[in-house]
Motif scaffolding. Sequence first.
Motif, short mmCIF file in Angstrom:
data_model
loop_
_atom_site.label_atom_id
_atom_site.label_comp_id
_atom_site.label_asym_id
_atom_site.label_seq_id
_atom_site.Cartn_x
_atom_site.Cartn_y
_atom_site.Cartn_z
N LEU A 1 44.28 41.66 33.10
CA LEU A 1 43.97 40.13 33.79
C LEU A 1 43.14 39.56 32.64
O LEU A 1 42.20 40.48 31.80
N LEU A 2 43.17 38.56 32.18
CA LEU A 2 42.38 37.73 31.36
C LEU A 2 41.83 36.66 31.90
O LEU A 2 42.30 35.47 32.56
N TYR A 3 40.42 36.56 32.08
CA TYR A 3 39.77 35.82 32.82
C TYR A 3 39.26 34.55 31.70
O TYR A 3 39.29 34.76 30.54
N SER A 4 39.41 33.18 31.95
CA SER A 4 39.27 32.07 31.01
C SER A 4 38.43 31.03 31.82
O SER A 4 37.68 30.20 31.08
N ASP B 1 45.02 47.27 35.06
CA ASP B 1 44.78 48.34 34.38
C ASP B 1 43.82 48.05 33.30
O ASP B 1 43.10 48.96 32.58
N PHE B 2 43.69 46.89 32.92
CA PHE B 2 42.57 46.41 32.02
C PHE B 2 42.24 44.83 32.20
O PHE B 2 43.22 43.89 32.46
N THR B 3 40.78 44.62 32.14
CA THR B 3 40.58 43.29 32.50
C THR B 3 39.60 42.69 30.99
O THR B 3 38.89 43.61 30.67
N PHE B 4 40.13 41.59 30.51
CA PHE B 4 39.30 41.12 29.64
C PHE B 4 38.60 39.97 30.15
O PHE B 4 39.15 38.80 30.81
#
Length: 334
Positions: free
Chosen positions: A75-78, A96-99
Amino acid sequence: MKRILIKSGWLGRNTIEWYAAPDQLGRHVTELHRELVAQGYEVAFAGERRPGFKPDLELHLERQFPSSLLSKRILLYSEPMFIQPQNRLMPSWGYDFTFDWRTDRPQSSKHGLYLYPRELTRIPNPGYSDRNLLVSCIAGNKNAVLRSAESLYGTRQRYIRLLTRRLGERFWLYGGGWNLRDHPVGFLSKVAYRTRTLQRWLERRPPLPSYRGKCGSKRDVMQRSLLTLCVENSSAPGGVSEKLIDCLQYGSVPLYLGPSNISELVPPGLYVDLRQFKNEDELIYFIENYGESEYAAWTRELDNYLETVAAPRRIEAFVDTIVRKIHELVGTAS
């Protein structure tokens, strides 16, 4: 061959063409796509609708429903939740991973920080005597979908009205929709402001005298401007966007309002923090008395600290960070 699916699913951002727009705001995504393909991954955007495409990993730009329950997911929050409400309404588990760009969220083995990627390079810019426009602002007439104390949309509207009233022809406003009244909060208002048949009831009467229509070239306007009104969408910690970076790129001093921890992210000498002014008279006095010596001091500060701001926000660094995490989760393409 490992397969990667890039999925946004909202506001039409589901094809590479959307990210390849001339404003280059999506260049970090197109460069990521290019690098993944170069390393041997098969990459698709969700809007391409490739039959039988079963991804090994999905990269979600904002929270999305998974296309496959068997794939790994990043997940990539923008955007803040009040702009992209699915980030509040949809569950965050299953990744599995969040930026995240917010600096107030703790980092862990499954949660990391990234800086909004925007290239900032040294380019020839006009000097003080060639900047014949005192203050400009380039922003669309928009607002949040959900009400939030962190939203700065209403604050931007108030500053635009203030500078229009106090500076007259010395302030020029560019961007879509300012021929209409200030955009209110809410999803229904977004629909109304995009509906042509409703726009004649939303027109400003009288129109804003500072409004110059949509901006043909951000670079041309900002290189003519001594100062630029630069208000971010959010005051959330970490939320520095292209708005500030573009001011630095084109040599226009930012009259800036943004994240609450801005002094930790960008050297204070590179912007004028609007929070320092006690009232509108102090702000107008500062603007009207901003002269050649002040601008020269600012450009020296910019020369000293440009690399400090530029290096961690390079698109190359962003791409490398995401690709390394993909390698970690699904292995290399070969």
